[in-house]
Design an enzyme around this catalytic site. Sequence first.
Site, short mmCIF file in Angstrom:
data_model
loop_
_atom_site.label_atom_id
_atom_site.label_comp_id
_atom_site.label_asym_id
_atom_site.label_seq_id
_atom_site.Cartn_x
_atom_site.Cartn_y
_atom_site.Cartn_z
N ARG A 98 -7.33 4.60 -32.28
CA ARG A 98 -6.35 4.85 -31.80
C ARG A 98 -6.68 5.18 -30.47
O ARG A 98 -7.85 5.20 -29.46
CB ARG A 98 -6.42 6.23 -31.58
N ASP A 121 -4.03 -7.38 -16.94
CA ASP A 121 -2.68 -7.15 -18.00
C ASP A 121 -3.98 -5.94 -17.76
O ASP A 121 -4.96 -5.55 -18.44
CB ASP A 121 -2.72 -7.73 -19.04
N HIS A 122 -3.66 -4.71 -17.64
CA HIS A 122 -4.06 -3.42 -17.68
C HIS A 122 -4.64 -2.68 -18.97
O HIS A 122 -5.71 -2.42 -19.54
CB HIS A 122 -3.59 -2.48 -16.49
N ASP A 142 7.80 -6.05 -20.91
CA ASP A 142 7.23 -5.17 -20.58
C ASP A 142 6.43 -4.38 -21.61
O ASP A 142 5.02 -4.66 -20.73
CB ASP A 142 8.36 -3.75 -20.53
N LYS A 196 1.63 7.15 -27.92
CA LYS A 196 0.83 7.12 -28.82
C LYS A 196 0.66 6.03 -29.09
O LYS A 196 1.28 4.20 -28.39
CB LYS A 196 1.09 6.93 -30.19
N HIS A 250 0.81 -6.98 -22.89
CA HIS A 250 -0.18 -5.54 -23.78
C HIS A 250 -0.83 -5.83 -25.06
O HIS A 250 -1.83 -5.47 -25.54
CB HIS A 250 -0.31 -4.27 -22.78
N ALA A 275 0.60 0.99 -6.15
CA ALA A 275 -0.45 1.25 -4.87
C ALA A 275 -0.97 2.92 -5.58
O ALA A 275 -2.34 3.25 -5.53
CB ALA A 275 -0.78 1.43 -4.20
N ALA A 320 0.57 -1.32 0.07
CA ALA A 320 -0.41 0.07 -0.07
C ALA A 320 0.89 1.09 -0.38
O ALA A 320 0.60 2.35 0.00
CB ALA A 320 -1.02 -0.05 1.01
C1 BG6 Z 1 3.12 -0.72 -17.85
C2 BG6 Z 1 4.56 -1.13 -18.72
O1 BG6 Z 1 2.88 -2.28 -17.72
O2 BG6 Z 1 2.56 -0.37 -19.01
C3 BG6 Z 1 5.51 0.35 -18.54
O3 BG6 Z 1 5.91 -1.57 -17.72
C4 BG6 Z 1 4.58 1.50 -18.67
O4 BG6 Z 1 6.60 0.61 -18.47
C5 BG6 Z 1 2.51 1.19 -19.01
O5 BG6 Z 1 5.03 2.88 -19.39
C6 BG6 Z 1 1.84 2.18 -20.14
O6 BG6 Z 1 0.66 2.07 -19.88
P1 BG6 Z 1 0.32 3.52 -20.15
O7 BG6 Z 1 -1.46 2.70 -19.30
O8 BG6 Z 1 0.77 4.90 -19.75
O9 BG6 Z 1 0.06 2.81 -21.31
#
Ligand code: BG6
Length: 481
Positions: free
Chosen positions: A367, A180-181, A238, A341, A243, A18, A13
């Site tokens: 985009r 995986d955001h 990374d 981008k 991603h 966090a 935290a």
């Molecule tokens: C992360 C990477 O998973 O994603 C970072 O570890 C990167 O290096 C980031 O900067 C990018 O995320 P976003 O949401 O800013 O595109």
Amino acid sequence: EMKDNTVIIVFGASGDLAKKKTFPALFGLFRQGFLPPDVKIVGYARTKMERDDFCARAVSYIKNAQNDAEITASIGKFKDLLSYVTGSYDDGAGFDALDVHLKDIEAKYTSKDRNRLFYFALPPNVFVTVAKNIKEHCYAEPGVNRIIVEKPFGKDLDSARELLSSLKQYWSEEETYRIDHYLGKEMVKNILVLRFANVTVGGIWDKSHISNVQITFKEPFGTEGRGGYFDSFGIIRDVLQNHLLQVLSILTMERPVSFSAEDIRDEKVKVLRSIPPITREDTLLGQYVGADGKPGYLEDETVPRGSVCPTFAATTLWINNPRWEGVPFILKAGKALNEAKVEVRIQFKDVTQGIFDDITRNELVIRIQPSEAIYLKMNAKTPGLQTRAMATEMDLTYNRRFADAKIPEAYEALILDALQGDHSNFVRHDELDVAWKIFTPILHWIDGTSGTRPSPVGYAYGSRGPAELNAFVERYGYQRT
Ligand code: BG6
């Protein structure tokens, strides 16, 4: 569905993830009324801190530049939900203390179910210990217990399998939410709608119409201060292996039987399994060098001397199935480039022997950020009395078309999904496994496991990437339009 009487526990935290992502996302959900009624949020970390200090840290990245009174008031109410427990990650006693604290909170709840969502904002070396300690000291019954974890999930196929099987001893797939955001980003989620809710898009989504696809990630800053972590991972681990590959799988999977999490993930796994491991011949590696007063990668003090770690990579993937056979999918990502981008660029084939000169290929661009947009580059008649074609665009730029819409943050969307028990936008174990299969051979080459390490080519900080990039994408049929 969402459980009432839930406590969210954030491990790590006091750390960066966090502060920058987890708490701002929780606040965003709170403010929009999406957290469960009576929710409480408990921070846990090694740093000794008073509750007030913790609260101050937790809200330090929440945006309120204008000192908006309504936001300030919400921040105040949000702080009321927070509390903090200090403890180490490898000592059961800390987790016992946490459990006592949680039971105290839960004693005031109306239901006898005790629902706990454990968020790991932690470095990977403590994942397993923490997973074990929670299970042994803080597992609530009856109730729903869930963990949210985030990459890195290992460094290659073997280490990822080892990590996953260690975690599996304590937490089932059902209870595990692997973030995986990118899967929480609005425009990534939009791909499913575009493809499966439009007869136009759906009808041209194959090798007969599409020449090549590029998925591009560009960041205008280097690894400053994060070089230690970055150097042992590199740009492929990374960004590409997770991603960009996730985006690729959503772009190319067959239509799922339904919109359910398992149906979606079954199709993603299936298409990923059709991708052979990427090859050296299909890969271009780069590393940024200092330019215009900006430091090169090797000048970062946190980076080991003489490192050959790539900060840029372009690599082409092939999908061996009837829909995509022969279509190159170029994934490219780099740090310290000329702009921020992330986009998908689908380039269509030429019109057969057209009757018009000077026409360009159609391109559909999604985009992802910044300024979410979908646009189709196409040819139309030049306005006027002459009949001549010209290149123009059909443009769906979100901040113009949906000026009042708030695009959610990825972490808001994902935490809400986890609270609701929806796995659709989380990475299933077999997805991760096949993702590592695709990338492990090239990573071992880059790491020097299988001989001499390849040297990345240099590119200037703030440039468009290595000079070799244009020739690289042209090799796969990309035509500048
Ligand atoms: C992360 C990477 O998973 O994603 C970072 O570890 C990167 O290096 C980031 O900067 C990018 O995320 P976003 O949401 O800013 O595109």
